[in-house]
Design an enzyme around this catalytic site. Structure first.
Site, PDB file in Angstrom:
ATOM      1  CG  ASP A 195     -15.424  35.429  27.940  1.00 16.83           C
ATOM      2  OD1 ASP A 195     -15.279  35.183  29.157  1.00 16.83           O
ATOM      3  OD2 ASP A 195     -14.843  34.792  27.041  1.00 16.83           O
ATOM      4  CD  GLU A 438      -7.766  36.677  28.713  1.00 16.01           C
ATOM      5  OE1 GLU A 438      -8.710  37.469  28.477  1.00 16.01           O
ATOM      6  OE2 GLU A 438      -7.563  35.648  28.061  1.00 16.01           O
ATOM      7  CE1 TYR A 491      -9.361  30.387  23.460  1.00 17.25           C
ATOM      8  CE2 TYR A 491      -8.295  32.262  24.505  1.00 17.25           C
ATOM      9  CZ  TYR A 491      -9.123  31.157  24.580  1.00 17.25           C
ATOM     10  OH  TYR A 491      -9.717  30.834  25.773  1.00 17.25           O
ATOM     11  CD  GLU A 527      -8.786  31.368  29.041  1.00 16.74           C
ATOM     12  OE1 GLU A 527      -9.194  31.845  27.951  1.00 16.74           O
ATOM     13  OE2 GLU A 527      -9.050  31.861  30.156  1.00 16.74           O
TER      14      GLU A 527
END
Length: 618
Positions: A195, A438, A491, A527
């Site tokens: 991203d 990831e 998240y 994160e």
């Protein structure tokens, strides 16, 4: 010839690279000349990717064959012009410039070194190909003495290709669209599963160096033992060039006040330093980022004359780790910092010393002590300041979102790790190697793949723990078993249960605890976070506001405090330090807005909130 096939025929043909990759530092025996500045630039038409090679653009001035513009080096080329075709270009771009060399260099060994070129690079000197390199974030160098004209005009041409494939690090793919109702014939696009914007160009300095013909090729430093009263440093030196046997090696260590504190002779040896000043991270000692200098000097015994000289800064510190923690010089470390990007307005991913320095000022202001080089190795100039200022660095290769775990990808992954460790092995700030971010680590084939990658990393360096940043479920992941430290990205309240901040503390505690209970290894949250548009507020808070970003942080902080008391959480790194550019997507307004600072490096409310948090953490 199909341009994708042609790409494969150009790369890997002449990759002759020296084993060492020492940063080009001037000395009594070494001179450097930068080629940074304004170069001539052109892009290949997307339907004629091989045109520059067929017409030999590298053999003549670029303006003879194609529309040429000016382009700064270092920089990404994407945002420099007003032309969307350049911003979104896929494939070959061409750089060229002229240069002169001092006549005194004719008797020396002359090399050229690129700090990084994204992704493929082919280099010609005076029309002759001298090297090529694959991989967009690490340096490469080559000897060019035989191709130069001393006392006359020289020119250099560099062809750069940003195409990513299933076998590059990071991965991508070229997709052809065959629906004639929507796309013209031959239309294609680059797709990738990360991203951040795939900036391209010559991103870091281009440096010419002159050294003696017999030269210092590589230096390795290891701290073998440290006590309060004695530090023992092991060093090894590799030489290159002719008549190596005629030279002896003198190694000297100087402290920060330039005083000689230890010395030895030989290609390998140990040097003891009495009462050493240890390298400490920020917040762990009054003395932060203390650096010594190892001076390596060659001496021609038969002629009784000096040879090559190189000085390498280093720090004395040792790392330990177990099932619950990571320790620097015997003290437990708690990482408080950021995931980041090398990203700036106009410059893209190009080295920008102003932004680089500003970022360190902001990290000190906010009381951080660490960052991860997400999701690729950062510039050597940036890493130098981490050493000097005492920031802990998790050093990551650009293996983002990996899939398709075959042997060709494995070879590229290992080569990138080899180049990273070769570059950063002597840096005290680098305390953890990250082998990726990831991946699709729930796939059965990934287990053997990451076992090999982790073990290969340890074969390169046993002095630092190995990690990888994981996004799959603890129940399905197959890679964590091979790591020393478990890093996770989560998240809660953003990508899952969006807006439900009341669930964040509960879910984070459950998640981190599950990883530790399964693997009995320390866990670091690398994160967490929420996007926020600067200046957007609501009460009660809703997503995309600065208010919700702070609420999400607050709920995570509650979880982190409880987890830290349990004894196995070793740090928290918010995503992200600053807003950054992404591919054009309808759900991201001009980029990723998860920064606590804007892309212009102005603080959101979250920055002040985080500063208060980090100031309280020890």
């Amino acid at each position: 010839m199909h341009w994708r096939i042609f790409l494969a025929t150009v790369i890997y043909v002449n990759g002759i690279h020296a084993s060492g990759i020492l940063y080009p530092r001037p000395s009594e025996s070494r001179e450097t000349l930068t080629l940074d500045g304004i170069w001539k630039f052109a892009i290949a038409n997307r339907t004629e990717q091989d045109k520059g090679f067929k017409e030999k653009w590298y053999a003549v001035p670029l303006h003879h064959n194609v529309e040429v513009i000016d382009m700064p080096v270092p920089s990404s080329y994407n945002d420099v012009t007003q032309d969307p075709k350049i911003r979104d270009h896929i494939g070959w771009a061409w750089y060229q410039r002229e240069f002169f060399l001092p006549k005194s260099w004719k008797s020396q060994r002359v090399t050229i070194r690129f700090g990084s070129v994204n992704y493929y690079a082919v280099v010609w000197i005076n029309g002759v190909e001298v090297t090529n390199h694959s991989g967009g974030y690490l340096p490469f160098t080559v000897k060019i003495t035989d191709y130069l004209k001393f006392g006359h005009l020289n020119w250099i041409t560099v062809a750069v290709n940003n195409t990513l494939t299933p076998w590059t690090i990071p991965q991508g793919k070229i997709v052809y669209h065959n629906d004639s109702q929507r796309y013209p014939a031959g239309y294609y696009e680059q797709q990738y599963n990360f991203d951040f914007f795939n900036f391209a160009g010559i991103h870091r300095p281009v440096v010419l160096s002159a050294t003696p013909k017999t030269y210092i090729d590589d230096i390795t430093i290891n701290t073998t033992s440290v006590t309060d009263s004695l530090g023992v440093i092991f060093y090894s030196v590799e030489l290159g060039g002719p008549k190596i046997a005629a030279y002896s090696v003198v190694a000297e260590i100087y402290d920060a006040q330039h005083r000689l504190v230890g010395q030895a002779k030989g290609l390998k040896g140990e040097i003891s330093i009495n009462n050493p000043n240890l390298w400490w991270p920020r917040g762990m000692n009054e003395s932060v980022g203390y650096l010594y200098t190892l001076k390596i000097q060659l001496w021609n015994d038969a002629k009784n004359v000096e040879g090559d000289v190189y000085r390498l800064p280093f720090g004395i510190r040792f790392i330990e780790w177990n099932s619950t923690g990571v320790y620097i010089n015997g003290k437990s470390v708690y990482f408080k910092g950021f995931g980041r990007h090398e990203d700036a307005i106009l410059r893209g991913r190009g080295l920008d010393l102003v932004t680089l320095t500003k970022d360190y000022n902001l990290m000190r202001w906010i009381e951080a002590n660490a960052f991860r080089t997400s999701h690729y190795p950062y510039s050597e100039e940036l890493m130098d300041l981490a050493d000097q200022q005492g920031f802990l660095v998790i050093d990551e290769v650009p293996a983002v979102g990996l899939d398709n775990f075959d042997d060709e990808l494995l070879e590229a992954h290992m080569q990138t790790l080899k180049e990273l460790v070769q570059r950063d092995k002597n840096r005290p700030a680098v305390v953890v190697w990250s082998i990726g971010n990831e991946p699709q680590s729930q796939k059965q084939v990934s287990a053997h793949y990451f076992e090999r990658v982790a073990n290969y990393t340890r074969s390169l360096d046993l002095a630092r723990p190995v990690t990888m940043v994981l996004a799959q479920s603890y129940a399905s992941d197959l890679a964590a078993q091979f790591l020393d430290v478990i890093c996770i990205n989560r998240y809660f309240g953003w990508y899952s249960d969006t807006g439900h901040s009341e669930l964040i503390t509960y879910q984070m505690i459950k998640e981190v605890t599950a990883w530790h209970d399964k693997h009995l290894k320390p866990v670091l949250v690398t994160e967490y976070g929420a996007g926020a548009l600067a200046g957007l507020h609501t009460d009660p808070p809703v997503v995309w506001t600065e208010d919700y970003q702070v609420v999400l942080m607050e709920q995570n902080f509650k979880a982190f405090d409880q987890l830290r008391q349990m004894g196995f959480l070793i740090g928290e790194m918010i995503w992200n330090f600053a807003d950054f550019a992404t591919p054009q997507e309808y759900f991201r307004p001009t980029g990723c807005m998860k920064g606590v600072f804007t892309r212009e490096r102005q603080p959101k409310f979250a920055a002040h909130f985080l500063r208060r948090r980090y100031a309280q953490l020890t």
